[in-house]
Design a protein around this motif. Structure first.
Motif, mmCIF file in Angstrom:
data_model
loop_
_atom_site.group_PDB
_atom_site.id
_atom_site.type_symbol
_atom_site.label_atom_id
_atom_site.label_comp_id
_atom_site.label_asym_id
_atom_site.label_seq_id
_atom_site.Cartn_x
_atom_site.Cartn_y
_atom_site.Cartn_z
ATOM 1 N N ARG A 154 0.804 -1.221 0.000
ATOM 2 C CA ARG A 154 0.000 0.000 0.000
ATOM 3 C C ARG A 154 0.837 1.272 0.000
ATOM 4 O O ARG A 154 0.299 2.373 0.100
ATOM 5 C CB ARG A 154 -0.940 -0.003 1.213
ATOM 6 N N SER A 155 2.157 1.128 -0.098
ATOM 7 C CA SER A 155 3.053 2.284 -0.078
ATOM 8 C C SER A 155 3.570 2.585 -1.476
ATOM 9 O O SER A 155 3.707 1.685 -2.311
ATOM 10 C CB SER A 155 4.248 2.015 0.842
ATOM 11 N N ILE A 156 3.857 3.856 -1.716
ATOM 12 C CA ILE A 156 4.533 4.251 -2.948
ATOM 13 C C ILE A 156 6.015 3.943 -2.782
ATOM 14 O O ILE A 156 6.626 4.327 -1.783
ATOM 15 C CB ILE A 156 4.335 5.744 -3.229
ATOM 16 N N VAL A 157 6.592 3.228 -3.726
ATOM 17 C CA VAL A 157 8.004 2.859 -3.657
ATOM 18 C C VAL A 157 8.777 3.662 -4.698
ATOM 19 O O VAL A 157 8.385 3.717 -5.868
ATOM 20 C CB VAL A 157 8.200 1.351 -3.905
ATOM 21 N N ARG A 158 9.854 4.279 -4.257
ATOM 22 C CA ARG A 158 10.759 5.003 -5.143
ATOM 23 C C ARG A 158 12.178 4.521 -4.890
ATOM 24 O O ARG A 158 12.539 4.201 -3.758
ATOM 25 C CB ARG A 158 10.655 6.516 -4.929
#
Length: 406
Positions: A154-158
């Motif tokens: 559910r997290s944005i990964v960069r």
């Protein structure tokens, strides 16, 4: 004085007058083997390195002002996992990637469970792709990123790359040569704000490796962007203060006036040298040593004597001390030789030296013996950030950079 602590905390991104990121030049990118094009066929060497976040250099941004939620920086190594929120907490845990790669997803969840709020953004860098459980570094990048995505669905990964920007995981997979072993670049980009003028140098001596990063006008400026290239240019020295086998530090030692070959076995590591000298603290409950016995001075003596096929019955304390001094001198010379190559590339006087890593004590000793470095101002990330954050400085730097840029 060249620095302002508020600038160190704020971490404003560096741009040129045209708004372009200065972290990597086209010249550096064109020198990376295998860096030809992305999947669409476009050249990656000339890609714009601008950021997605406008900024004002005359103010300090807080997390609230940037309108982002919980951001966690992850530094995924081959032997340790480190996580930081860039504010209050930085943690690390041993994780032998080559033995436990199948457990990486659960290990990441466990590592970050101390943050009870939802994690909105995950900023990732890695060196673990070099572990020999992966056939290639590209495979390692892919599997590590898959583990991160599975751990934080559910997290944005960069992902940080050595061209100086965060990219989507798919883009990171498309160009693994810029994704692999990028943690040093994230730390150098963050640390560069300590000295925004002229020439400075980051010396990061960790448990396994030493990074010697030239910084010019607040921007990392290296000859190489990959570990292979940095090894060739003296910007990466594969020696540290914990995990390096002593047979990789020297072939021979001088003991009792005799040149004595070292056994080419994993009998002891550099941690034992500094346990003996007291520069690394004893941890009796820690058995992550060459013989799986405690990380204490007494047990270090047993391990050290084995390196010359001896034992404590044959070698007393004075002989062990002579052995240790000879090996430390060899390690210092390894780093000094590489450091002199980097210093030779400076285009002006060295204004500042920035120390990082648990081997800061060794870095300071080496610098003190090089005449041309004596006029440089000296800074410690350990003192600026605190011991907690300094042990996971790359993860801390990532969290700060991500908070500012995403």
């Amino acid at each position: 004085m060249l620095w302002d602590r508020s600038v160190v905390s704020a971490g404003l991104p560096r741009h040129d007058a045209g708004g372009r990121n200065q972290s990597a030049t086209d010249h550096q990118l064109r020198g990376v083997p295998g860096l030809v094009s992305d999947k669409s066929g476009r050249s990656l060497a000339g890609k714009r390195l601008d950021h997605r976040l406008a900024f004002r250099a005359d103010r300090i941004y807080t997390r609230g002002e940037l309108a982002v939620g919980q951001v966690i920086g992850l530094d995924i190594g081959g032997a340790n996992l480190k996580a930081s929120d860039g504010l209050d907490r930085t943690i690390d845990t041993p994780f032998p990637m080559w033995q436990r790669v199948g457990e990486l997803t659960s290990a990441l969840r466990s590592l970050t469970s101390v943050w009870t709020d939802d994690i909105d953004e995950i900023a990732v860098t890695m060196t673990g792709e070099l572990a020999d459980c992966f056939r290639t570094r590209a495979e390692g990048v892919d599997r590590i990123l898959t583990a991160v995505e599975d751990a934080f669905p559910r997290s944005i990964v960069r992902v940080w790359q050595t061209c100086g920007e965060f990219v989507h995981p798919d883009e990171a997979r498309d160009c693994p040569v810029l994704t692999a072993a990028a943690n040093w670049h994230a730390l150098a980009t963050f640390a560069a704000r300590v000295c925004l003028q002229d020439e400075s140098l980051l010396m990061d001596i960790g448990s396994t490796t030493t990074d010697l990063i030239r910084i010019r006008n607040g921007t990392p400026l290296t000859e190489g962007l990959t570990d292979l290239m940095r090894l060739q240019q003296g910007e990466l020295v594969y020696t540290g203060v914990r995990r390096t086998p002593l047979c990789a530090v020297a072939d021979t030692v001088f003991w009792d006036g005799v040149s004595t070959p070292l056994a080419a076995e994993w009998f002891a590591t550099t941690r034992d040298l500094y346990l003996w000298t007291g520069e690394i603290a004893e941890v009796p409950d820690d058995h992550d040593t060459a013989n799986a016995r405690p990380a204490t001075r007494e047990c270090a003596r047993d391990r050290l004597t084995r390196t010359v096929c001896s034992d404590t019955d044959e070698m007393g304390d004075s002989a062990v001390t002579a052995l240790v001094q000879s090996l430390i001198a060899s390690q210092e010379q390894q780093i000094r030789t590489a450091l002199e190559r980097v210093l030779a590339r400076l285009e002006g006087p060295l204004r500042a030296v920035i120390f990082a890593g648990e081997g800061e004590f060794l870095a300071r000793k080496i610098v003190a013996e090089i005449p041309e470095m004596q006029a440089a101002e000296r800074f410690s990330l350990g003192q600026l950030l605190g011991e907690c954050h300094s042990r996971g400085a790359c993860a801390y730097a990532l969290a700060r950079l991500a908070t500012e840029r995403l």
